[in-house]
Design an enzyme around this catalytic site. Sequence first.
Site, short mmCIF file in Angstrom:
data_model
loop_
_atom_site.label_atom_id
_atom_site.label_comp_id
_atom_site.label_asym_id
_atom_site.label_seq_id
_atom_site.Cartn_x
_atom_site.Cartn_y
_atom_site.Cartn_z
N HIS A 51 -9.39 0.77 8.33
CA HIS A 51 -9.85 2.16 8.48
C HIS A 51 -9.13 2.85 9.64
O HIS A 51 -9.67 3.80 10.23
CB HIS A 51 -11.37 2.22 8.70
N SER A 55 15.04 16.12 17.05
CA SER A 55 14.46 17.45 17.24
C SER A 55 15.50 18.42 17.76
O SER A 55 16.35 18.06 18.57
CB SER A 55 13.29 17.37 18.22
N SER A 113 21.48 7.53 -36.95
CA SER A 113 20.92 8.87 -36.77
C SER A 113 20.75 9.07 -35.27
O SER A 113 20.62 8.10 -34.52
CB SER A 113 19.57 8.98 -37.47
#
Length: 461
Positions: free
Chosen positions: A188, A318, A139
Amino acid sequence: MKNYRIESDSFGEIQIEEKFYWGAQTQRSLNNFKISKQKMPKILIRALAILKKCAAQVNYEFGDLEYKIATSIDKAIDRILAGEFEDNFPLVVWQTGSGTQTNMNMNEVIASIANEELTGKKGGKFPVHPNDHVNKGQSSNDSFPTAMHIATVLATKQQLIPALNNLLTYLQDKSKDWDKIIKIGRTHLQDATPLTLKQEFSGYITQIEYALERIEDALKKVYLLAQGGTAVGTGINSKIGFDIKFAQKVAEFTQQPFKTAPNKFESLAAHDALVEFSGTLNTIAVSLMKIANDIRLLGSGPRCGLGELHLPENEPGSSIMPGKVNPTQVEALTMVCTQVMGNHVTVTIAGSNGHLELNVFKPVIIYNILQSIELLSDSVNSFVTHCVKGLEPNIARINTLRDKSLMLVTVLNPHIGYDNAAKIAKEAHKYGITLKEAAKKLNFLSEEEFDKIVVPEKMIS
């Protein structure tokens, strides 16, 4: 002028362009689902062909297919696997959620090729019938999820695992001589205590090692195949033992450890194994995002950033700033990571919507998983070739930043106490002097005592 032939299904007759091998159900899908252009991935089509080949062999061995029919099916599939009929699988992802139309696309093309070999005329349903012969004992509800699993394993083994191993090799190779390069750590995004560049990269190496382990763990459930469950998991119209014999055939053909799923109801109605595997791909994307972003930060500059790594210069960066060069490989990889994370959200939602005996989000699940595998594989290979291979430490910059760091003061804690060490750091920062000068100024340590204690080489183990 185009030539057409007439094919039929339970809905009646339909025209099909003569040069194509598909039948009525494929053509109806083309007519009914003109939604974007994302076609079923080629590796899924290949997996479905492998499935049909193995099913035909089992059906022949069980006495359910005549030799002539089984042989013609097998030959047709070999031609498909050789890439001869790629343009005959045109269906988009956005179709029935069980993948029925793609399953029938494969059934029809195989039958059509076989019939052409046997009769000289493509198409039709005699002597090889797409349902009665090619789809025998199957199936779409068990065939399509089986193909999903086969495709996922093949793509992972052929593309993703080699790419990650390649990245792992080059990270290890690059960092092996960096054990003497002592740099300042950062937590951090602020200065912290020292470590070696090799130690820093060892974290990335371990992330990739864990990624490879996660893949192998997640594949264990993907090796389980739904074939034999047929419509709802009961195995109606599939002979007892077909599922086991089929899985053995697939394992033999692919050289992968496929087995029949112990519970076919689960493997039709849910796709938890693929959701889990997509989660592994998501985790890999998280790891790669962290690694790539760290390399981007460490290579920032060239004069006003951290500048601890030299990244390869591949192209101008750039259209307005002359001489600017950007970390483009990092940017490409991190964009891929966001796409993979988004794909996992789609797979999660699709996987959670299996209703009763069948999940009908199958095509979108496998499309996103295979896209994630391909994107991760290609972007990792590009990242290795055009970035990782050319990474070089900027020793002068590393030494300058390390020697200026206030956090070297941490090593004084056991000698003069945390509070006094903090006073030295604050004094040095406030007046722009060195830690040694601040320690002497505050009468905590002489220069000789300071030099004896504050030795970065002794702070890394």
